[in-house]
Design an enzyme around this catalytic site. Structure first.
Site, mmCIF file in Angstrom:
data_model
loop_
_atom_site.group_PDB
_atom_site.id
_atom_site.type_symbol
_atom_site.label_atom_id
_atom_site.label_comp_id
_atom_site.label_asym_id
_atom_site.label_seq_id
_atom_site.Cartn_x
_atom_site.Cartn_y
_atom_site.Cartn_z
ATOM 1 N N LEU A 19 0.294 -1.409 -0.780
ATOM 2 C CA LEU A 19 0.016 -0.182 -0.496
ATOM 3 C C LEU A 19 1.068 1.927 -0.373
ATOM 4 C CD1 LEU A 19 -2.233 -1.159 2.944
ATOM 5 C CD2 LEU A 19 -3.266 -0.391 0.254
ATOM 6 N N GLY A 22 7.734 3.287 3.135
ATOM 7 C CA GLY A 22 8.231 4.597 3.715
ATOM 8 C C GLY A 22 9.738 4.625 3.738
ATOM 9 N N GLY A 23 10.718 5.362 4.430
ATOM 10 C CA GLY A 23 11.754 5.336 5.046
ATOM 11 C C GLY A 23 12.451 4.164 5.756
ATOM 12 N N GLU A 24 11.350 3.788 6.757
ATOM 13 C CA GLU A 24 11.950 2.435 7.412
ATOM 14 C C GLU A 24 10.833 1.284 7.017
ATOM 15 O OE1 GLU A 24 11.195 3.166 12.084
ATOM 16 O OE2 GLU A 24 9.691 3.365 11.438
ATOM 17 N N GLY A 25 9.701 1.087 6.356
ATOM 18 C CA GLY A 25 9.332 -0.273 6.206
ATOM 19 C C GLY A 25 8.027 0.278 5.220
ATOM 20 N N ASP A 140 7.034 12.144 18.723
ATOM 21 C CA ASP A 140 7.684 12.572 17.064
ATOM 22 C C ASP A 140 6.579 13.604 16.610
ATOM 23 O OD1 ASP A 140 8.198 13.173 14.389
ATOM 24 O OD2 ASP A 140 7.760 10.854 13.816
#
Lengths: 643, 228
Positions: A19, A22-25, A140
């Site tokens: 879907l 992103g930077g992380e996963g 965050d």
């Protein structure tokens, strides 16, 4: 990543479509669980992070699940290492910045007025309150982590970065976004840093500001001192641009923005407290509950502007701040409403269509008109000076030639010739230099003008409007045609009774309950996770798509299906299955509702496009007028000089 | 607050419509005769892809502003605009390589945009100046190089230089200065380059601190588009 074999606490988890990334996963659909999504990390998280995710799944409570995409299960590889998590799917929501930015609001939330923005702010504060009361810190806080739906309810995503506490241990939040980070944390590493509700409350105050102040950041202002003043520096130095002490801090709100008092003195006070120099130390920033209470009061006191039905403001501030900004700047902050969407039963195609056809069709892109201009006195002066010099030049040369005939002395002759050249070259160079200035000016203005013309053509062409209108015409035609479609499909149902009855029959035989050689419980579960549940679902392409299923296993399933099918007998006198009729009606109703909605929303959208197009054209034409005049002048001057 | 009599410059409406922080990036592109043929075609394709990729990140679509200076001859091919209004120009290769003048033009564009932002209270990130060339300057470039060095030292902008096959990397190294070595494009991998640039600008415009994983990949890695 999708090739990775992952299991949750209830066995294997089959990932579906990706879907987002992103930077992380990456985030995937989960086969068989439309309400869940899986986040799979690009690289396996640290053992500390893995432990945090496990703890979070234990902390999952209904109140948190209702407001956030809280992790509900961890995903492990075959060796037990954590690779990702399962969380509730947040569908139908958009990033909150799409709501507070005026330009994106017009397309993403066309009906939202200032009261909607207050409501969204209140709902954001509510989520903060619930999390803080559950001993959980967001850490965050940012514009992408909060998502909002058209009814202004919000949900928080990216929960795996939250700071949580369990069994006396704290699991930290190790990231942050500068624009939402309080002064006391600016520039400090987040690793191992204990975050508090007071830190979050700075981010909350910024978010409320963004929403109520039409997309502005409280620390982005005009700085009167030397050098640059980026937001993070302004935050560190407490230079709140809309504050009561802003002037003494050399800050000033940007032009065309509302004053903080436009949100009422109560809210302005809360911002003062949240952004004050004392706030970091005393821990005294307004808490989420305080925001909720004051924002509710604000929403109930907001009244509609008498001049513009899309404007709401608090009467205590005097005049409508949005009217002031819109009329002085020529931009649209809020759209005028098209009327509320009617419930389905009251849909009236004739009324809606007349509304659509009343929206004026934009004509061709307007032309930038060049005014007539006569050469300026400067150009005339230069031209006559040039003529004069030309005559003088010829005169000198002629004189030199005559002199050479009359005076035989060679020294005098050469002197005269040199003088002639000197004057000729000097005046030529001077004149070219002066003409170049005119030429450059004409060229620069010409470039500026053609840039505006390009923008007029590319940004305000009538095509977008025509395209949308065409779509609406198609939707209307489809809606009118629906009864005929129903007729055709009913006839098809009657002629296809056999096929439908066969399918119904096969659907009664569940793989789960059948004894098929070679298909054990694990294989059955696998099939089930790919939605292959009954004999009717056994189709070659679908089965071969399931991991671990090859032609051999398919043949076994197919043999079983055939043995079942052999028992089916069709009765030619039977009626059409009422469930098929029901299904047909359901689909048609759904189609009708969709078309009706598309027409209602399309009418609104078209109105918006019309308003924006008109506005943009006016703006560009207005901007072009002085340039066109200057160009016409420069052109007339240059032509005059060229003669 | 504003009075009725204050002048409204045209640039203001863009800032009211979209008050997000700006992340300006000016592309300084070599359009000299030597780029003719495949290089310029690939570069054009790369630009179109650049727009598409920037638009996939909603925040980058509001914050990144692209401007283009072409050289051979020096001209502003696109003034700063957000990706939605960015119309990638079709570049045509011709002329010589006045790189120095193009760099000077880019620096002044960046400074002007920053001053517009300051005037309207719009925050911005340190702008990027991104040079792509396949040749050597045909004009005096020393002064431009000095301005680049000075500007980078004062943190006014960041400069990146990419050489395409045939570029004089020695001069490019002198222009880029000690801050950042120029990179050499592998083959004609313009698409990979612009994909990387789009990702880098997206990450920059998110300005998240503390998450090393979003740090952009090294373009000079074995799978990257460049060599040092």
């Amino acid at each position: 990543m999708a090739a990775l074999s992952l299991k949750g606490s209830n066995g294997r988890v089959a990932l579906g479509r990706e879907l987002g990334r992103g930077g992380e996963g990456s985030v995937f659909e989960v086969a068989g669980h439309p309400d869940l999504v899986a986040k799979v990390y690009h690289s396996a998280p640290s053992s500390e992070k893995a432990e945090k995710l496990r703890v979070m799944t234990r902390l999952a409570k209904p109140n948190l699940l209702a407001l956030t995409a809280w992790p509900v299960d961890v995903l492990q590889g075959h060796d037990g290492s954590v690779h990702g998590l399962l969380m509730p799917k947040v569908d139908g929501y958009k990033d909150i910045h799409a709501l507070y930015g005026p330009k994106s609001r017009r397309t993403e939330f066309p009906e939202a007025n200032w009261r909607h923005l207050i409501r969204a702010a209140t709902n954001v504060a509510r989520v903060f309150a619930v999390l803080h009361e559950s001993d959980c810190i967001i850490g965050d806080v940012n514009h992408g982590g909060i998502r909002v739906r058209s009814d202004m309810t919000v949900k928080l995503i990216d929960c795996d970065s939250f700071q949580v506490r369990a069994d006396g241990r704290t699991y930290f939040c190790e990231v942050g976004v500068e624009n939402f980070t309080p002064p006391e944390l600016q520039g400090r590493p987040f690793k191992g840093l204990m975050r508090t509700a007071n830190h979050d409350n700075f981010g909350l105050a910024v978010l409320v500001f963004y929403l109520l102040m039409v997309g502005r950041h409280p620390f982005a202002g005009r700085y009167g001192g030397r050098g640059e003043m980026p937001i993070e520096k302004a935050i560190t130095e407490h230079r709140y641009a809309y504050g009561r002490n802003a002037r003494s801090l050399l800050m000033e709100p940007p032009p065309f923005t509302p004053a903080a008092l436009a949100a009422g003195s109560d809210i302005a006070d809360l911002w003062e407290r949240a952004f004050s120099q004392q706030a970091p130390h005393s821990g005294s920033r307004p808490a989420a509950r305080e925001w909720v209470a004051r924002l509710q009061t604000l929403e109930s006191s907001a009244a509609r502007c008498a001049q513009h039905p899309g404007h709401y403001f608090v009467a205590s501030v005097g005049s409508c701040p949005w009217c002031a900004i819109e009329s002085s700047s020529g931009t649209l902050l809020f759209l005028a409403p098209m009327g509320t969407i009617l419930p389905d039963s009251q849909f009236n195609l004739a009324v809606v269509w007349s509304r659509i056809s009343q929206i004026p069709v934009p004509g061709a892109v307007p032309e930038i008109v060049l005014p007539t201009a006569t050469p300026s006195p400067q150009a005339r002066a230069l031209q006559s000076a040039r003529r004069g010099r030309k005559m003088w030049r010829i005169a000198v040369i002629v004189a030199g030639l005559i002199a050479s005939g009359v005076v035989p002395d060679l020294t005098v002759l050469w002197l005269l010739v040199a003088l002639g050249f000197w004057i000729a070259i000097g005046s030529w160079a001077e004149a070219t230099d002066e003409i170049a200035v005119f030429r450059r000016k004409r060229q620069e203005l010409g470039n500026a003008l053609s840039q505006l013309e390009t923008r007029l053509r590319s940004e305000t062409g009538p095509e977008g409007f025509a395209h949308r209108l065409k779509q609406l015409e198609t939707a209307r035609a489809e809606l009118v045609n629906l009864p005929a479609v129903r007729d055709r499909q009913m006839k098809a149902l009657i002629s296809e009774r056999d096929r439908h009855a066969r399918r119904r029959f096969l659907e009664r035989y569940e793989i789960e309950k059948a004894k098929i050689p070679g298909i054990g419980p694990a294989k059955r579960a696998m099939l089930e996770s790919y939605n292959i549940e009954t004999a009717a679902d056994i189709v070659q392409s679908a089965v071969l798509n399931v991991p671990g299923f090859g032609p051999a296993l398919f043949r076994r399933l197919d043999d079983w299906k055939r043995s079942v099918e052999a028992r089916f007998k069709f009765d030619p006198n039977s009626a059409v299955d009422p469930r098929d009729i029901h299904e047909l009606e359901r689909k048609l109703t759904q189609q009708r509702v969709q078309l009706e909605r598309a027409l209602l929303q399309g009418a609104q959208e078209l109105q918006r496009v019309h308003q924006e197009l008109k506005h943009r054209r006016d703006q560009l034409i207005r901007a072009a007028e002085p340039i066109a005049a200057a160009y016409a002048q420069a052109d007339a001057d240059f032509r005059h000089l060229e003669d | 607050m504003t009075t009725d009599l204050e002048q409204v410059p045209f640039v203001a409406t863009g800032f009211i419509d979209n008050p997000e922080n700006r992340c300006p990036c000016v592309l300084v592109l070599d359009t000299s005769g030597s780029m003719q043929g495949r290089p310029i075609e690939e570069l054009n394709e790369g630009l179109a892809q650049f727009k598409r990729e920037l638009l996939t990140d909603e925040m980058a679509a509001k914050r990144v502003e692209v401007g283009i200076v072409g050289f051979g001859p020096v001209q502003i091919l696109h003034s700063f605009t957000t990706p939605d209004a960015f119309v990638p120009p079709t570049l045509v290769a011709s002329g010589d390589t006045p790189m120095g003048a193009a760099i000077t033009q880019a620096i002044s564009m960046v400074e002007q945009r920053k001053s517009e932002c300051r005037q309207f209270g719009i925050a911005y990130y340190r702008p990027w100046i991104f040079l792509i060339t396949d040749g050597a300057p045909t004009d005096a470039w020393q002064e431009a190089a000095a301005s680049l060095r000075q500007g980078q030292k004062e943190k006014k902008f960041q400069f990146f230089a990419v050489g395409v096959q045939g570029a004089n990397m020695d001069i490019l190294k002198q222009i880029a200065g000690p801050e950042r070595s120029p990179l050499m494009l592998k083959g004609l991998q313009f698409r990979e380059l612009f994909s990387w640039l789009s990702n880098s600008l997206s990450a920059k415009s998110r300005s998240q601190v503390g998450n090393e994983e979003v740090a952009v990949e090294n373009p000079a890695s074995p799978t990257g588009w460049a060599t040092v």
